[in-house]
Scaffold this motif. Structure first.
Motif, PDB file in Angstrom:
ATOM      1  N   VAL A 195       1.202  -1.315   0.442  1.00 36.55           N
ATOM      2  CA  VAL A 195      -0.213  -0.103  -0.248  1.00 36.55           C
ATOM      3  C   VAL A 195       0.777   1.131   0.260  1.00 36.55           C
ATOM      4  O   VAL A 195       2.165   1.360   0.187  1.00 36.55           O
ATOM      5  CB  VAL A 195      -1.210   0.348   0.764  1.00 36.55           C
ATOM      6  N   ALA A 196       0.299   2.337  -0.563  1.00 34.87           N
ATOM      7  CA  ALA A 196       0.532   3.605  -0.758  1.00 34.87           C
ATOM      8  C   ALA A 196       1.219   4.156   0.945  1.00 34.87           C
ATOM      9  O   ALA A 196       2.274   5.112   1.264  1.00 34.87           O
ATOM     10  CB  ALA A 196       0.143   3.763  -1.918  1.00 34.87           C
ATOM     11  N   SER A 197      -0.136   3.983   1.851  1.00 37.13           N
ATOM     12  CA  SER A 197       0.790   4.422   2.989  1.00 37.13           C
ATOM     13  C   SER A 197       0.418   3.995   3.790  1.00 37.13           C
ATOM     14  O   SER A 197      -0.215   2.583   4.209  1.00 37.13           O
ATOM     15  CB  SER A 197      -1.201   5.999   3.264  1.00 37.13           C
ATOM     16  N   PRO A 198       1.345   4.224   5.000  1.00 35.27           N
ATOM     17  CA  PRO A 198       2.185   3.647   6.244  1.00 35.27           C
ATOM     18  C   PRO A 198       0.130   3.612   7.386  1.00 35.27           C
ATOM     19  O   PRO A 198       0.646   2.349   7.709  1.00 35.27           O
ATOM     20  CB  PRO A 198       2.678   4.355   6.698  1.00 35.27           C
ATOM     21  N   ARG A 199      -0.644   4.479   7.075  1.00 27.98           N
ATOM     22  CA  ARG A 199      -1.880   4.683   7.650  1.00 27.98           C
ATOM     23  C   ARG A 199      -2.308   3.978   7.136  1.00 27.98           C
ATOM     24  O   ARG A 199      -3.448   2.331   7.734  1.00 27.98           O
ATOM     25  CB  ARG A 199      -2.420   5.816   7.500  1.00 27.98           C
ATOM     26  N   HIS A 200      -2.491   2.790   6.143  1.00 29.01           N
ATOM     27  CA  HIS A 200      -3.126   2.020   6.164  1.00 29.01           C
ATOM     28  C   HIS A 200      -2.614   0.849   5.867  1.00 29.01           C
ATOM     29  O   HIS A 200      -2.967  -0.355   5.430  1.00 29.01           O
ATOM     30  CB  HIS A 200      -4.043   1.961   4.167  1.00 29.01           C
ATOM     31  N   ALA A 201      -1.545   0.066   6.261  1.00 35.83           N
ATOM     32  CA  ALA A 201      -0.803  -0.733   6.340  1.00 35.83           C
ATOM     33  C   ALA A 201      -0.851  -1.454   7.882  1.00 35.83           C
ATOM     34  O   ALA A 201      -1.360  -0.885   8.452  1.00 35.83           O
ATOM     35  CB  ALA A 201       1.303  -0.590   6.156  1.00 35.83           C
ATOM     36  N   ASP A 202      -0.122  -2.729   8.022  1.00 35.21           N
ATOM     37  CA  ASP A 202      -0.227  -3.964   8.833  1.00 35.21           C
ATOM     38  C   ASP A 202       1.241  -3.517   9.206  1.00 35.21           C
ATOM     39  O   ASP A 202       1.578  -4.337  10.297  1.00 35.21           O
ATOM     40  CB  ASP A 202      -0.022  -4.881   8.350  1.00 35.21           C
ATOM     41  N   GLY A 203       2.733  -3.203   7.907  1.00 36.57           N
ATOM     42  CA  GLY A 203       3.628  -3.734   8.147  1.00 36.57           C
ATOM     43  C   GLY A 203       4.630  -2.683   7.512  1.00 36.57           C
ATOM     44  O   GLY A 203       4.091  -2.166   6.761  1.00 36.57           O
ATOM     45  N   VAL A 204       5.611  -2.803   7.738  1.00 35.61           N
ATOM     46  CA  VAL A 204       6.529  -1.906   6.859  1.00 35.61           C
ATOM     47  C   VAL A 204       7.955  -2.696   6.347  1.00 35.61           C
ATOM     48  O   VAL A 204       7.320  -4.008   7.454  1.00 35.61           O
ATOM     49  CB  VAL A 204       6.935  -1.095   7.451  1.00 35.61           C
ATOM     50  N   ILE A 205       8.059  -3.556   5.485  1.00 34.91           N
ATOM     51  CA  ILE A 205       8.772  -3.786   4.961  1.00 34.91           C
ATOM     52  C   ILE A 205       9.944  -2.721   4.062  1.00 34.91           C
ATOM     53  O   ILE A 205      10.202  -2.702   3.661  1.00 34.91           O
ATOM     54  CB  ILE A 205       8.175  -4.551   3.322  1.00 34.91           C
ATOM     55  N   VAL A 206      11.182  -3.393   5.038  1.00 36.33           N
ATOM     56  CA  VAL A 206      12.678  -2.826   4.670  1.00 36.33           C
ATOM     57  C   VAL A 206      13.748  -2.461   3.850  1.00 36.33           C
ATOM     58  O   VAL A 206      14.074  -3.652   3.895  1.00 36.33           O
ATOM     59  CB  VAL A 206      12.768  -2.036   6.111  1.00 36.33           C
ATOM     60  N   THR A 207      14.178  -2.700   2.673  1.00 39.43           N
ATOM     61  CA  THR A 207      14.687  -1.938   1.812  1.00 39.43           C
ATOM     62  C   THR A 207      16.178  -1.855   2.428  1.00 39.43           C
ATOM     63  O   THR A 207      16.109   0.089   2.686  1.00 39.43           O
ATOM     64  CB  THR A 207      14.341  -2.349   0.478  1.00 39.43           C
ATOM     65  N   GLY A 208      17.563  -2.342   2.120  1.00 40.37           N
ATOM     66  CA  GLY A 208      18.515  -0.973   2.605  1.00 40.37           C
ATOM     67  C   GLY A 208      19.051  -0.838   3.860  1.00 40.37           C
ATOM     68  O   GLY A 208      18.496  -0.799   4.440  1.00 40.37           O
ATOM     69  N   PRO A 209      20.119  -0.525   4.076  1.00 38.13           N
ATOM     70  CA  PRO A 209      20.763  -0.112   5.577  1.00 38.13           C
ATOM     71  C   PRO A 209      20.064   1.168   5.305  1.00 38.13           C
ATOM     72  O   PRO A 209      19.537   1.462   4.623  1.00 38.13           O
ATOM     73  CB  PRO A 209      22.708   0.385   5.230  1.00 38.13           C
ATOM     74  N   VAL A 210      19.928   1.847   6.994  1.00 45.13           N
ATOM     75  CA  VAL A 210      19.426   2.955   7.404  1.00 45.13           C
ATOM     76  C   VAL A 210      20.205   3.644   7.376  1.00 45.13           C
ATOM     77  O   VAL A 210      21.404   4.218   8.602  1.00 45.13           O
ATOM     78  CB  VAL A 210      18.766   2.992   8.362  1.00 45.13           C
ATOM     79  N   THR A 211      19.961   5.017   6.169  1.00 41.63           N
ATOM     80  CA  THR A 211      21.051   5.887   6.398  1.00 41.63           C
ATOM     81  C   THR A 211      20.717   7.281   6.739  1.00 41.63           C
ATOM     82  O   THR A 211      19.645   6.693   7.549  1.00 41.63           O
ATOM     83  CB  THR A 211      20.853   6.264   4.963  1.00 41.63           C
TER      84      THR A 211
END
Length: 269
Positions: free
Chosen positions: A171-187
């Motif tokens: 989904v496009a908005s975190p408000r509509h999500a059940d979680g986050v899927i993250v790619t890459g190191p955290v710059t």
């Protein structure tokens, strides 16, 4: 349009049946390195051969951090008598970061024996399973990747993998999500954005780290420009190693996050 429809009918169904059927990586696929049982410890390559620092070696003990490994295969090429071999397993996701560290010890004859690791932890709460049921909406968060893992995530939406058939969508908005899927190191420049995106997701929420960079910080690691892996900033529920991981590996990790798969290669009863 008619030509496209006729071509589709002639092609037939191209969607794979994973996870109902086993994953079938291509012939040249390079999986995670592993010490071949019975290999002599003195035949294992030195830690200096690994460009990402995934190998730790000390007298009588040897370890490979699959979460930091980029699957380049240099350790297998530099081992004597095939002491290290590249596997073909894609189901490598774990709920605890420490479970990605594979250790072997030396027995009395100088041969490598596996060091037992703790079973995967139940980091995902029962509340998440109950609320999410059999569906999951994820907000993809690129915190500084090279885009390799992002392309694999994109592949999940094509007709071959069709992750939506499993009730999983992006989904496009975190408000509509059940979680986050993250790619890459955290710059460092995106660290604040990562935290705010996570906080915008309603509870209960899951965090899935995809790829070596998100799992451990990758080949660069922690520096003035990078906070390292996602776990340095957010509470990660599932780590999916690989550089990049195959789409089947990501599917397995997502299902693991919501409890639809409890351990590698099995479904919950």
């Amino acid at each position: 349009m008619l030509t496209a429809i006729l071509r589709s009918l002639r092609t037939g169904v191209v969607t794979i049946r994973y996870p109902e059927d086993p994953a079938h990586p291509p012939e040249r696929f390079r999986g995670a390195p592993a010490v071949r049982p019975g290999s002599a410890v003195d035949k294992l390559p030195p830690a200096s051969i690994c460009p990402s620092g995934a190998i730790a070696s000390e007298p009588g003990r040897y370890g490979i951090d699959v979460g930091r490994c980029i699957f380049c295969g240099r350790c297998a090429e530099g081992s004597l008598d095939g002491a290290i071999e590249l596997g073909r397993q894609v189901e490598l996701a774990t709920r605890q970061r420490k479970d990605l560290v594979v250790e072997v010890q030396s027995d009395g004859d100088g041969q490598a024996v596996p060091h037992p690791s703790p079973p995967p932890g139940a980091e995902v709460a029962e509340q998440i399973r109950r609320v999410l049921g059999r569906s999951l909406a994820l907000r993809h968060l690129d915190s500084g990747s090279c885009n390799a893992c992002d392309w694999e995530l994109t592949a999940l939406l094509n007709p071959v993998y069709d992750v939506r058939r499993l009730g999983i969508d992006f989904v496009a908005s975190p408000r509509h999500a059940d979680g986050v899927i993250v790619t890459g190191p955290v710059t460092r420049n995106l660290e604040t954005a990562v935290r705010r995106t996570y906080e915008a997701v309603p509870e209960p929420r899951v965090v899935i780290a995809v790829g070596a960079c998100a799992t451990s910080g990758g080949i660069v690691g922690r520096s003035y420009a990078s906070a390292g892996g996602v776990a340095e900033v957010l509470p990660v529920d599932v780590f999916i190693p690989g550089c990049p991981p195959r789409p089947e590996a990501i599917i397995f990790g997502i299902l693991l996050a919501v409890g639809r798969i409890d351990v590698r290669g099995s479904t919950p009863k």
